[in-house]
Design an enzyme around this catalytic site. Structure first.
Site, PDB file in Angstrom:
ATOM      1  CB  ILE A 135      -0.978   0.060   1.084  1.00  0.00           C
ATOM      2  CG1 ILE A 135      -1.723  -1.235   1.129  1.00  0.00           C
ATOM      3  CG2 ILE A 135      -1.747   1.196   1.148  1.00  0.00           C
ATOM      4  CD1 ILE A 135      -2.770  -1.681   2.354  1.00  0.00           C
ATOM      5  CG  HIS A 138      -1.363   5.605   5.184  1.00  0.00           C
ATOM      6  ND1 HIS A 138      -2.608   6.388   5.165  1.00  0.00           N
ATOM      7  CD2 HIS A 138      -0.617   5.770   6.076  1.00  0.00           C
ATOM      8  CE1 HIS A 138      -2.445   6.825   6.717  1.00  0.00           C
ATOM      9  NE2 HIS A 138      -1.363   6.613   6.964  1.00  0.00           N
ATOM     10  CG  LEU A 139       5.396   6.584   6.132  1.00  0.00           C
ATOM     11  CD1 LEU A 139       6.519   6.414   5.248  1.00  0.00           C
ATOM     12  CD2 LEU A 139       5.754   7.770   7.065  1.00  0.00           C
ATOM     13  CG  HIS A 140       2.819   0.723   5.913  1.00  0.00           C
ATOM     14  ND1 HIS A 140       2.558   1.202   4.529  1.00  0.00           N
ATOM     15  CD2 HIS A 140       3.127  -0.513   5.589  1.00  0.00           C
ATOM     16  CE1 HIS A 140       2.737   0.450   3.538  1.00  0.00           C
ATOM     17  NE2 HIS A 140       3.286  -0.727   4.141  1.00  0.00           N
ATOM     18  CD  GLN A 141      10.076   2.004  11.059  1.00  0.00           C
ATOM     19  OE1 GLN A 141      10.790   2.680   9.937  1.00  0.00           O
ATOM     20  NE2 GLN A 141      10.183   2.503  12.091  1.00  0.00           N
TER      21      GLN A 141
END
Length: 180
Positions: A135, A138-141
């Site tokens: 995805i 949307h930024l996600h770590q």
């Protein structure tokens, strides 16, 4: 499973590469539960904060970011740290968002380590589809716990990924262990 029939280059010569099949990942690759259009309001990372913690698999809510279990985990306890703001690139974070993402990542490591004895972690962000972001909008770590022998024969030979606990139970365990 190694498939000898695919071990050839375009002219029939063996390429010396083994193929390991992981069919359980097809739901992720096909984009099941993935938004069809990032502008349509279907972004799961924007939708999750509007759900209750159990339904959204939210482990902790911060001021600018939240921690959530991955619905398609690479390993048991695979968490993601996401800003509430819908941004795609790490360079778009404010100083405050970047600091909270870092703090929540450290807290996530501590919680997972104390709750499940993880021996190591893979931590990272895939920036853009070409870099492997499922995805990308949307930024996600990712915070992926690791244990000795966690990538054993089961996913390779048995074509089975073992997750020793339901996601809802893992969420509850981590949420209770989260520092106040």
């Amino acid at each position: 499973m190694v498939d000898e029939t695919l071990r050839q280059d375009g002219v029939g010569q063996p390429d010396a590469l083994d193929r390991l099949w992981t069919p359980h990942r097809m739901a992720y690759i096909r984009g099941e539960n993935k938004p069809s259009d990032a502008s349509s309001g279907e972004c799961p990372f924007c939708r999750i904060p509007g759900l209750d913690d159990e339904a959204g698999l939210v482990v902790h809510r911060g001021e600018l970011a939240f921690v959530v279990l991955n619905l398609y985990p690479y390993a048991p306890g695979h968490l993601m740290v996401c800003p509430y703001r819908h941004i795609a690139d790490y360079t778009e974070t404010t100083d405050e968002e970047a600091a909270e993402i870092a703090d929540l990542t450290r807290d996530a490591m501590r919680v997972v380590r104390s709750s499940s004895g993880a021996a190591g972690f893979n931590i990272g962000m895939n920036q853009g589809h070409i870099a492997g972001a499922g995805i990308a909008a949307h930024l996600h770590q990712h915070v992926v716990p690791r244990w000795p022998g966690d990538q054993n024969f089961m996913p390779i030979i048995g074509r089975t990924k073992t997750l020793p606990q339901l996601l809802s139970e893992t969420r509850e365990l981590f949420a209770k262990a989260w520092p106040a």
